[in-house]
Write a protein that holds these residues in place. Structure first.
Motif, PDB file in Angstrom:
ATOM      1  N   TYR A 171     -42.263  69.392 -15.906  1.00  0.00           N
ATOM      2  CA  TYR A 171     -42.589  68.336 -16.868  1.00  0.00           C
ATOM      3  C   TYR A 171     -42.085  66.992 -16.359  1.00  0.00           C
ATOM      4  N   ASN A 172     -40.849  66.944 -15.879  1.00  0.00           N
ATOM      5  CA  ASN A 172     -40.279  65.685 -15.422  1.00  0.00           C
ATOM      6  C   ASN A 172     -40.997  65.133 -14.193  1.00  0.00           C
ATOM      7  N   MET A 173     -41.286  65.995 -13.209  1.00  0.00           N
ATOM      8  CA  MET A 173     -41.994  65.521 -12.013  1.00  0.00           C
ATOM      9  C   MET A 173     -43.369  64.980 -12.372  1.00  0.00           C
ATOM     10  N   GLN A 174     -44.069  65.704 -13.229  1.00  0.00           N
ATOM     11  CA  GLN A 174     -45.427  65.326 -13.597  1.00  0.00           C
ATOM     12  C   GLN A 174     -45.467  64.046 -14.413  1.00  0.00           C
ATOM     13  N   GLN A 175     -44.607  63.967 -15.425  1.00  0.00           N
ATOM     14  CA  GLN A 175     -44.647  62.814 -16.319  1.00  0.00           C
ATOM     15  C   GLN A 175     -44.067  61.560 -15.682  1.00  0.00           C
ATOM     16  N   ALA A 176     -43.063  61.712 -14.854  1.00  0.00           N
ATOM     17  CA  ALA A 176     -42.520  60.546 -14.156  1.00  0.00           C
ATOM     18  C   ALA A 176     -43.599  59.928 -13.271  1.00  0.00           C
ATOM     19  N   ALA A 177     -44.272  60.746 -12.471  1.00  0.00           N
ATOM     20  CA  ALA A 177     -45.320  60.237 -11.596  1.00  0.00           C
ATOM     21  C   ALA A 177     -46.484  59.650 -12.385  1.00  0.00           C
ATOM     22  N   ALA A 178     -46.839  60.293 -13.505  1.00  0.00           N
ATOM     23  CA  ALA A 178     -47.955  59.807 -14.320  1.00  0.00           C
ATOM     24  C   ALA A 178     -47.669  58.430 -14.903  1.00  0.00           C
ATOM     25  N   ASN A 179     -46.404  58.087 -15.040  1.00  0.00           N
ATOM     26  CA  ASN A 179     -46.032  56.794 -15.598  1.00  0.00           C
ATOM     27  C   ASN A 179     -45.602  55.794 -14.537  1.00  0.00           C
ATOM     28  N   GLY A 180     -45.991  56.055 -13.281  1.00  0.00           N
ATOM     29  CA  GLY A 180     -45.783  55.091 -12.217  1.00  0.00           C
ATOM     30  C   GLY A 180     -44.406  55.100 -11.591  1.00  0.00           C
ATOM     31  N   ILE A 181     -43.599  56.105 -11.901  1.00  0.00           N
ATOM     32  CA  ILE A 181     -42.259  56.216 -11.320  1.00  0.00           C
ATOM     33  C   ILE A 181     -42.333  57.141 -10.111  1.00  0.00           C
ATOM     34  N   LYS A 182     -41.884  56.661  -8.975  1.00  0.00           N
ATOM     35  CA  LYS A 182     -41.913  57.482  -7.770  1.00  0.00           C
ATOM     36  C   LYS A 182     -40.844  58.568  -7.866  1.00  0.00           C
ATOM     37  N   VAL A 183     -41.158  59.736  -7.336  1.00  0.00           N
ATOM     38  CA  VAL A 183     -40.342  60.927  -7.565  1.00  0.00           C
ATOM     39  C   VAL A 183     -39.714  61.434  -6.273  1.00  0.00           C
ATOM     40  N   GLY A 184     -38.411  61.743  -6.369  1.00  0.00           N
ATOM     41  CA  GLY A 184     -37.710  62.545  -5.387  1.00  0.00           C
ATOM     42  C   GLY A 184     -37.099  63.723  -6.130  1.00  0.00           C
ATOM     43  N   VAL A 185     -36.549  64.688  -5.421  1.00  0.00           N
ATOM     44  CA  VAL A 185     -35.975  65.850  -6.104  1.00  0.00           C
ATOM     45  C   VAL A 185     -34.658  66.236  -5.449  1.00  0.00           C
TER      46      VAL A 185
END
Length: 509
Positions: A171-185
């Protein structure tokens, strides 16, 4: 190579192999020696590469989802739907405690992010989160000036060595990216050897393959000195070799590797072979000054630092808990695509994230009536599924220390305020006389509504004489003079008047 070339030149052959002179075996000894060295070197390279390939884990144990304690072997991977019970999670999730002692001086200064911060052109601001931040409103986070998010995808348990996915990772990876926030893990490791580290990295790479991962994939290992940790007793060399194996595997899978640790654990090779790591990987350093960035312009740590975690006491719109905030001295002009070329199916949030439910199995009914909701919340984001009346029974599968019960209703999980339920199935609905003879336990504390609450003239919402005197919202401070856990009411003083309201709608200051 020069001497090999000369062997085949007739006119100036210094060894004389191509002349008419009699063959002398002593002249071929230098060439034979060179050939032997070359063959030995090739054999060593082949053996080493073969050994690395054989470090991948063999058959692993897979555990499936259950609401009760799980029996697992010493090592293995769990499916991403598997969960631990709350009691197990306290013992096994290495990040269960909000502060793992990574900071050098408390939790850091309180920081609130808002749009229009002090980022420079080559600096980006980010957060790192796990299920313990609950359900995040990523649209709100995006409006707060956050450029990137480092999201926990999973962990290996401290005792049993089983790998579990963070229940809010997808959920966090998907929603962060959907809202324009670049993702690392990042992954929380408790590997005890290189084979387990490679297994962890492979699990992570497979888990994130269908998500847009732009920022690095980080290795996080903490709490290894705990007496309960399976890593207790490992040397600096052992831990460093484990981290190196994980990060090398992440690199080989096409992601940018990064190592996370506190400044105190890195300084002077205190707990890691620091130079080995910083010479090969991006370094993510936790060091919390009393005055936060940007007033403190950089970390006091003198080693390599590509990302600086400068507080665990951040406040960000859209996140209900404190959160770690980071400065990265690098950024990306655009988001990366998925490594697999495919897009993951839509993920939903774990509604129990950041809540501690103890597993039970009992039959309950409403003391009078109670609303059954799709999540343990009375806020506007929850939906009322049904109303349970006294005499109607359901199975309760969990009780939270935050005042909620998990119930099984028509094949789905629903939630109800625990104080409205009873296991006494013979108890009739309370009479008016019983309601108005409520005995309160005296107290003297300050409370405020979670959102909004009605203040009534009597501790009842069914009696016609119980009227709503006022409605107050979050932020209004009330003095509570009494409470009754059995019926779920509190007695409060508001504008000099003694009134009554539902306890579960309140927050104790």
């Amino acid at each position: 190579m020069i001497k090999f070339i000369k062997l085949f030149k007739k006119d100036k052959d210094e060894f004389g192999y191509l002349t008419d002179e009699p063959f002398d075996i002593r002249k071929i000894i230098p060439v034979a020696a060179l050939l032997a060295v070359a063959i030995i070197a090739v054999v060593i390279v082949v053996v080493i590469n073969s050994g690395k390939k054989n470090k991948t884990a063999g058959t692993v144990d897979v555990v499936t989802e259950t609401t009760t304690a799980q029996s697992v072997t010493q090592t293995g991977c769990a499916s991403d739907t598997a969960t631990l019970s709350s009691d197990e999670e306290k013992q096994e999730d290495p990040q269960y405690e909000a502060d793992m002692g990574m900071s050098d001086g408390g939790s850091g200064a309180s920081v609130t992010l808002s749009a229009g911060g002090n980022e420079t052109a080559d600096t980006t601001i980010g957060i790192d989160v796990s299920k313990y931040q609950g359900t995040i409103d990523w649209a709100e986070v995006a409006s707060s000036g956050v450029d990137f998010a480092m999201i926990r995808v999973g962990y290996r348990t401290q005792k049993t060595g089983v790998i579990y996915a963070d229940t809010n990772a997808k959920y966090n990876m998907q929603q962060a990216a959907a809202n324009g926030i670049k993702v690392g893990v990042y992954f929380f490791s408790s590997a005890v050897n290189e084979s387990e580290a490679i297994e962890e990295a492979g699990w992570v790479a497979d888990y994130i393959a269908n998500y847009n991962i732009t920022y690095p994939v980080a290795f996080d290992c903490e709490g290894f000195d705990s007496a309960d940790s399976r890593q207790n007793g490992m040397s600096n060399d052992d831990r460093t070799n484990v981290a190196d194996a994980f990060l090398q595997e992440i690199y080989s899978r096409g992601y940018t590797p990064m190592f996370y640790a506190s400044a105190s654990h890195l300084t002077g090779n205190s707990r890691w072979n620091t130079s080995t790591l910083e010479n090969n990987y991006k370094m993510w350093v936790a060091q919390y000054p009393s005055v936060p960035y940007p007033d403190t312009s950089s970390t006091s740590y003198s080693g390599a630092c590509a990302m600086w975690q400068y507080t665990s006491n951040g406040n960000v719109s859209g996140i209900s808990t404190n959160v770690d905030i980071n400065v990265a001295y690098f950024g990306y002009s655009q988001s990366a695509g998925t490594m697999s070329g495919e897009t993951a199916a839509a993920a939903s949030a774990d509604v129990e994230a950041n809540m501690n439910f103890t597993s039970v199995n009992d039959t309950v009914t409403a003391k009078e009536y109670v609303r059954l909701r799709n999540k343990p919340s009375q806020d506007t984001d929850s939906t009322i599924i049904a109303t349970l009346n006294n005499g109607e029974t359901v199975t309760r599968t969990g009780i939270s220390d935050s005042g909620w019960s998990r119930l099984s209703y028509n094949g789905q999980n629903v939630y109800a305020v625990s104080s409205y339920l009873t296991t006494d199935l013979s108890a009739p609905t309370q009479t008016e006389t019983q309601q108005f003879m409520t005995q309160f336990i005296s107290c003297d504390d300050e409370v405020t509504p979670k959102d909004e609450v009605n203040l009534r003239s009597k501790p009842s919402y069914t009696d016609s004489d119980s009227i709503v005197v006022a409605s107050v919202k979050n932020g209004t401070i009330l003095t509570r003079t009494g409470y009754n856990n059995e019926v779920g009411w509190s007695r409060v003083v508001y504008n000099g008047q003694t009134l009554y309201c539902i306890t579960s709608y309140l927050i104790v200051k």
